[in-house]
Design an enzyme around this catalytic site. Structure first.
Site, PDB file in Angstrom:
ATOM      1  CE  LYS A 166      35.570  43.011  42.779  1.00 50.49           C
ATOM      2  NZ  LYS A 166      36.010  42.820  44.192  1.00 50.49           N
TER       3      LYS A 166
ATOM      4  CB  SER B 203      35.913  38.956  44.299  1.00 47.90           C
ATOM      5  OG  SER B 203      35.895  40.206  44.975  1.00 47.90           O
TER       6      SER B 203
ATOM      7  CB  SER C 217      37.947  41.011  47.202  1.00 44.78           C
ATOM      8  OG  SER C 217      37.239  39.808  47.312  1.00 44.78           O
TER       9      SER C 217
END
Ligand code: GLN
Length: 484
Positions: A75, A152, A176
């Site tokens: 990420k 996310s 997330s």
């Protein structure tokens, strides 16, 4: 397809020399090149370095560690030396922040010769539940490209589900990792707060952020966790707890295990297909010899309100460093310092980040601290105690991940509260600091994955991995692939 292999399968092939690390890395790169134009899961590509590292791994040739030669994506909040890291925010993107050091997690992965291939899309500074607040645009769900991949860590989830990599790193502050894993039909592990190091990962809300992994199977999650977990002198909040060999305990089954169904996690307004899928999963557990027990977590209804006071408070403090001087992009106007800050921050941050900075600054201000922040901290303790009491009765909990399957792109963008309600089943887990494992447990009539989560006591990753593995062996949901 080579890039569809699990870590465990790829490791076998590397060991037996029926595949090379370069072949696996090439397969992932080709897959990214063919599907990511439409998905938008990968925001930085580091392919040349990946191929070089793969070559080195082949040269070494031993592949003793199960992650040696295995390509992954991180990420876009994990610092990697020499690789642009932007948190998908214009505040860092416009200045191309290139960290001079590695996060502990990527460092530990590199040490065992896992191959870093690039960065995945996220909501800006991981604030969101849909990856729609990214400065690079939304990531699409591989099962239906009119829908979000969740967030996310939407980029990581979509990349794993679409076989662009063998695993991906994510962060989970309020859901997330688990929610996008649920939306995309892959496995997502959020660990106990302090089980993995946050060093070198851009912070959102420091008392809730936890670093974890998205994989194709529970076994793969156990492999990665064993490599990245453990005390880190660079992060004082990591626990000095022994890291068990998770792959060893994985296969001991669920006979006699007590699994709790929290009644507050089956509520009016949720999609009945989600409830049915999770209740069916409970039946699978019962058939495997587990005991299903109804439990209550009475303070759950206050979790979202609590979370959305504490998180913006911590966000307002963590975002202060992006002032255009030390970090953050620069703007030409320099008449006064205050004006300079204002311009940098108003042009650099997106709406959701600004909203949280304002809410958090307000909640922490002298006149309101007691009314909001302190109050929220007290409720947080009550929520944590609910879980502790539940774990006196049961070994783990079984609950839905999100109230619905993946929603349409744009469905909640005009309504932040609606978006915050996405976190209703995931945020309490972060407030309590306990581990959660999200795995697929069915499909909706629109052919969208449905996820369930197994929650364990503090440091209890072993039990949820074991329960997750047993379910996975008994079902086939995790083997389904989106057609792309
Ligand atoms: N959706 C939650 C939020 O917006 C969770 C985000 C996260 O876990 N990083 O805060």
């Amino acid at each position: 397809m080579i890039s569809a292999l699990t870590i465990a399968q790829a490791h076998e092939r590397l060991k037996s020399k029926s595949l090379s690390a370069v072949e696996i890395a090439r397969a992932c790169i080709e897959r990214i090149e063919s599907v990511d134009k439409s998905l938008n899961a990968v925001v930085h590509r580091n392919f040349d370095r990946a191929l070089e590292e793969a070559k080195k791994a082949d040269k070494k040739g031993a592949f003793d560690h199960p992650l040696a030669g295995i390509p992954y994506l991180a990420k876009d909040v994990f610092c990697e030396e020499g690789v642009a890291t932007t948190a998908c925010s214009n505040v860092l993107r416009n200045k191309d922040f290139v960290p001079p050091f590695d996060s502990t997690t990527t460092k530990r992965l590199n040490t065992v010769n896992a191959i870093s291939m690039g960065k995945t899309n996220t909501d800006e500074f991981t604030m969101g539940a849909s990856t729609e607040t990214s400065c690079y645009g939304v990531t699409k769900n591989p099962w239906d490209q009119t829908r979000v991949a969740g967030g996310s860590s939407g980029g990581s989830a979509a990349a794993v589900a679409a076989d662009e990599c063998l695993f991906a790193l994510g962060t989970d502050t309020g859901g997330s990792i688990r929610q996008p894993a649920g939306f995309c039909g892959c496995t997502g592990l959020k660990v106990t707060y302090g089980r993995t190091s946050r060093y070198g990962v851009l912070s959102m809300a420091s008392s809730l952020d936890s670093i974890g992994v998205l994989t194709k199977t529970v076994e793969d999650a156990a492999i990665v966790l064993g490599t990245i977990a453990g005390k880190d002198p660079l992060d004082a909040t990591t626990g000095d707890m022994p890291v068990p060999d998770y792959t060893q305990t994985l296969k001991s089954g669920v006979k006699g295990l007590k699994i709790g169904l929290p009644k507050e996690y089956f509520i009016k307004g949720m999609d009945p297909q989600v409830e049915t899928a999770v209740r069916e999963a409970a039946k699978v557990y019962a058939s495997l010899g587990a005991k299903i027990v109804d439990v209550s977590l009475p303070h759950s209804p206050y979790a979202i309100a609590t979370y959305y006071v504490i998180v913006p408070s911590e966000v307002s403090s963590n975002m202060a460093r992006y002032d255009g001087v030390r970090f953050g992009h620069t703007v030409p106007e320099r008449d006064s310092l205050i004006e300079y800050y204002e311009r940098v921050r108003s042009s650099g941050f997106g709406d959701e980040v600004k909203r949280r900075i304002m809410i958090g600054t307000y909640a922490l201000s002298a006149g309101y601290y007691d009314a909001y922040y302190r109050q929220a901290q007290k409720v947080r303790t009550l929520i944590k105690r609910d879980f502790e009491k539940a774990f006196e009765q049961v070994d783990c909990l079984l609950a839905p991940v999100a109230p619905t399957p993946a929603f349409k792109i744009g469905a909640h963008t005009g309504d932040p509260v609606q978006m915050y309600l996405e976190d209703i089943f995931t945020a309490p887990v972060n407030l309590a600091g306990i581990p959660g494992l999200s795995i697929p447990c069915g499909f909706s009539k629109e052919n969208l994955p449905i996820g369930m989560q197994l929650l364990g006591p503090q440091w209890g990753e072993e039990v949820i991995l074991r329960a997750g593995y047993a379910y996975e062996q008994a079902t086939e949901w995790h083997e389904k692939k989106p057609t792309m």
